[in-house]
Design a protein around this motif. Structure first.
Motif, mmCIF file in Angstrom:
data_model
loop_
_atom_site.group_PDB
_atom_site.id
_atom_site.type_symbol
_atom_site.label_atom_id
_atom_site.label_comp_id
_atom_site.label_asym_id
_atom_site.label_seq_id
_atom_site.Cartn_x
_atom_site.Cartn_y
_atom_site.Cartn_z
ATOM 1 N N ILE A 150 0.855 -1.181 0.000
ATOM 2 C CA ILE A 150 0.000 0.000 0.000
ATOM 3 C C ILE A 150 0.895 1.236 0.000
ATOM 4 O O ILE A 150 1.838 1.331 0.787
ATOM 5 N N ILE A 151 0.626 2.168 -0.899
ATOM 6 C CA ILE A 151 1.406 3.399 -0.995
ATOM 7 C C ILE A 151 0.517 4.576 -0.608
ATOM 8 O O ILE A 151 -0.548 4.782 -1.197
ATOM 9 N N ASP A 152 0.954 5.324 0.403
ATOM 10 C CA ASP A 152 0.177 6.466 0.894
ATOM 11 C C ASP A 152 0.501 7.714 0.081
ATOM 12 O O ASP A 152 1.663 8.123 -0.016
ATOM 13 N N ILE A 153 -0.535 8.316 -0.490
ATOM 14 C CA ILE A 153 -0.395 9.526 -1.296
ATOM 15 C C ILE A 153 -0.943 10.711 -0.499
ATOM 16 O O ILE A 153 -2.087 10.675 -0.043
ATOM 17 N N PRO A 154 -0.147 11.766 -0.293
ATOM 18 C CA PRO A 154 -0.600 12.917 0.506
ATOM 19 C C PRO A 154 -1.899 13.517 -0.024
ATOM 20 O O PRO A 154 -2.075 13.712 -1.229
ATOM 21 N N ALA A 155 -2.816 13.789 0.898
ATOM 22 C CA ALA A 155 -4.096 14.410 0.556
ATOM 23 C C ALA A 155 -4.619 15.137 1.788
ATOM 24 O O ALA A 155 -4.307 14.756 2.921
ATOM 25 N N LEU A 156 -5.404 16.182 1.558
ATOM 26 C CA LEU A 156 -6.074 16.882 2.659
ATOM 27 C C LEU A 156 -7.539 17.061 2.299
ATOM 28 O O LEU A 156 -7.901 17.157 1.113
ATOM 29 N N PHE A 157 -8.389 17.115 3.321
ATOM 30 C CA PHE A 157 -9.829 17.233 3.101
ATOM 31 C C PHE A 157 -10.425 18.293 4.021
ATOM 32 O O PHE A 157 -9.875 18.603 5.066
ATOM 33 N N LYS A 158 -11.556 18.818 3.589
ATOM 34 C CA LYS A 158 -12.371 19.706 4.422
ATOM 35 C C LYS A 158 -13.769 19.117 4.476
ATOM 36 O O LYS A 158 -14.282 18.649 3.464
ATOM 37 N N ILE A 159 -14.376 19.117 5.642
ATOM 38 C CA ILE A 159 -15.720 18.568 5.797
ATOM 39 C C ILE A 159 -16.719 19.715 5.700
ATOM 40 O O ILE A 159 -16.644 20.683 6.461
ATOM 41 N N ASP A 160 -17.670 19.606 4.762
ATOM 42 C CA ASP A 160 -18.629 20.691 4.566
ATOM 43 C C ASP A 160 -19.794 20.586 5.549
ATOM 44 O O ASP A 160 -19.818 19.700 6.417
ATOM 45 N N LYS A 161 -20.762 21.475 5.405
ATOM 46 C CA LYS A 161 -21.889 21.538 6.343
ATOM 47 C C LYS A 161 -22.754 20.294 6.298
ATOM 48 O O LYS A 161 -23.469 19.994 7.249
ATOM 49 N N GLU A 162 -22.707 19.564 5.183
ATOM 50 C CA GLU A 162 -23.500 18.349 5.051
ATOM 51 C C GLU A 162 -22.743 17.111 5.522
ATOM 52 O O GLU A 162 -23.238 16.001 5.420
ATOM 53 N N LYS A 164 -19.832 16.095 4.232
ATOM 54 C CA LYS A 164 -19.095 15.479 3.134
ATOM 55 C C LYS A 164 -17.624 15.876 3.205
ATOM 56 O O LYS A 164 -17.301 17.034 3.448
ATOM 57 N N ALA A 165 -16.743 14.917 2.987
ATOM 58 C CA ALA A 165 -15.308 15.190 2.964
ATOM 59 C C ALA A 165 -14.910 15.577 1.549
ATOM 60 O O ALA A 165 -14.996 14.775 0.630
ATOM 61 N N MET A 166 -14.467 16.824 1.371
ATOM 62 C CA MET A 166 -14.116 17.342 0.057
ATOM 63 C C MET A 166 -12.602 17.549 -0.021
ATOM 64 O O MET A 166 -11.982 18.009 0.939
ATOM 65 N N ALA A 167 -12.020 17.214 -1.163
ATOM 66 C CA ALA A 167 -10.574 17.371 -1.338
ATOM 67 C C ALA A 167 -10.193 18.845 -1.253
ATOM 68 O O ALA A 167 -10.776 19.684 -1.949
ATOM 69 N N TYR A 168 -9.217 19.172 -0.400
ATOM 70 C CA TYR A 168 -8.764 20.548 -0.206
ATOM 71 C C TYR A 168 -7.951 21.023 -1.407
ATOM 72 O O TYR A 168 -8.051 22.167 -1.821
#
Length: 249
Positions: A150-162, A164-168
């Motif tokens: 398994i290869i971990d790829i850097p990512a960040l998310f923001k959780i909206d009012k509903e 949902k995790a959205m890509a930053y």
């Protein structure tokens, strides 16, 4: 679409349509043997998450690699992103700016220091990481994967009012795989020594495997519409030699 293209539509009776209803969002693993059983056509995967996170795709991708397993799995990882950013901060690059290359109207001066000091965002990504890890454990068990596959790829998310995790920033895991060539969403990460440190990090993980990384600007075309390169492309693949109608449940 050719005469050999078909589809099935089934409307939900009591629920809203979900992201899994979008064409192509149902993930299938490569052929695999796990727990003593052969899956010559792979296994169908459906993402799960903690109850509070209403929407979560698996954020995984597969690419071929020589060896016994014959593939590796990529997973989006907030932990990997924070680790990389902390390393760059310690090296004196805390004021490196993100989003400089966005083709849109994003003019905010977002730096590594600002990302690391945003406690709300840190907590949200810790939660998303727990959800990803939960799925990670299931995938390891059900696909017979080892940690080094398994290869971990850097990512960040923001959780909206509903919830949902959205890509930053553009989620690099949602790439297109063409044999050994990878079309990767351009993340527009912090510029360190005239180079995006996110791109540099991903290339350091994938180049040694004989893969060629090409970064594609999909911000206006897909990212701002909640998708990435993978969502907007399709590839005609060579069918398996194995006849699917011979598969027994």
């Amino acid at each position: 679409m050719g005469p050999d293209f078909g589809y099935v539509t089934r409307e939900p009776l009591f629920e809203l349509v979900t992201s899994l209803d979008s064409f192509g969002n149902l993930e299938v693993s490569p052929p695999v043997t796990a727990n003593g059983k052969d899956y010559p056509l792979g296994r169908i995967l459906i993402g799960s998450s903690f109850p509070k996170l209403r929407w979560m795709n698996l954020w995984t991708l597969w690419f071929p690699i020589p060896g016994k397993k014959q593939f590796r799995m990529l997973m989006a990882s907030p932990s990997a992103c924070y680790k990389l950013f902390r390393e760059k901060q310690k090296e004196g690059h805390g004021e490196a700016v993100m989003f400089k290359g966005y083709t849109g109207t994003d003019t905010k001066r977002v730096t590594i220091n600002k990302v690391l000091s945003n406690e709300i965002m840190v907590q949200e990504n810790q939660y998303v990481q727990r959800c990803i890890d939960w799925n990670r454990d299931i995938l390891k068990q059900e696909l017979g994967l080892k940690e080094d596959e398994i290869i971990d790829i850097p990512a960040l998310f923001k959780i909206d009012k509903e919830g949902k995790a959205m890509a930053y920033f553009p989620n690099m895991v949602n790439m297109i795989v063409l044999q050994r060539d990878l079309g990767i969403p351009k993340p527009f990460g912090p510029i360190v020594e005239n180079e995006c440190c996110l791109e540099q990090h991903v290339c350091s993980l994938l180049d040694p495997l004989g893969l060629t990384c090409s970064f594609i600007d999909d911000v206006s075309s897909y990212h701002k519409h909640l998708g990435e390169v993978h969502c907007g492309t399709n590839v005609q693949r060579k069918p398996f030699a194995f006849k699917w109608w011979n598969v027994l449940p």
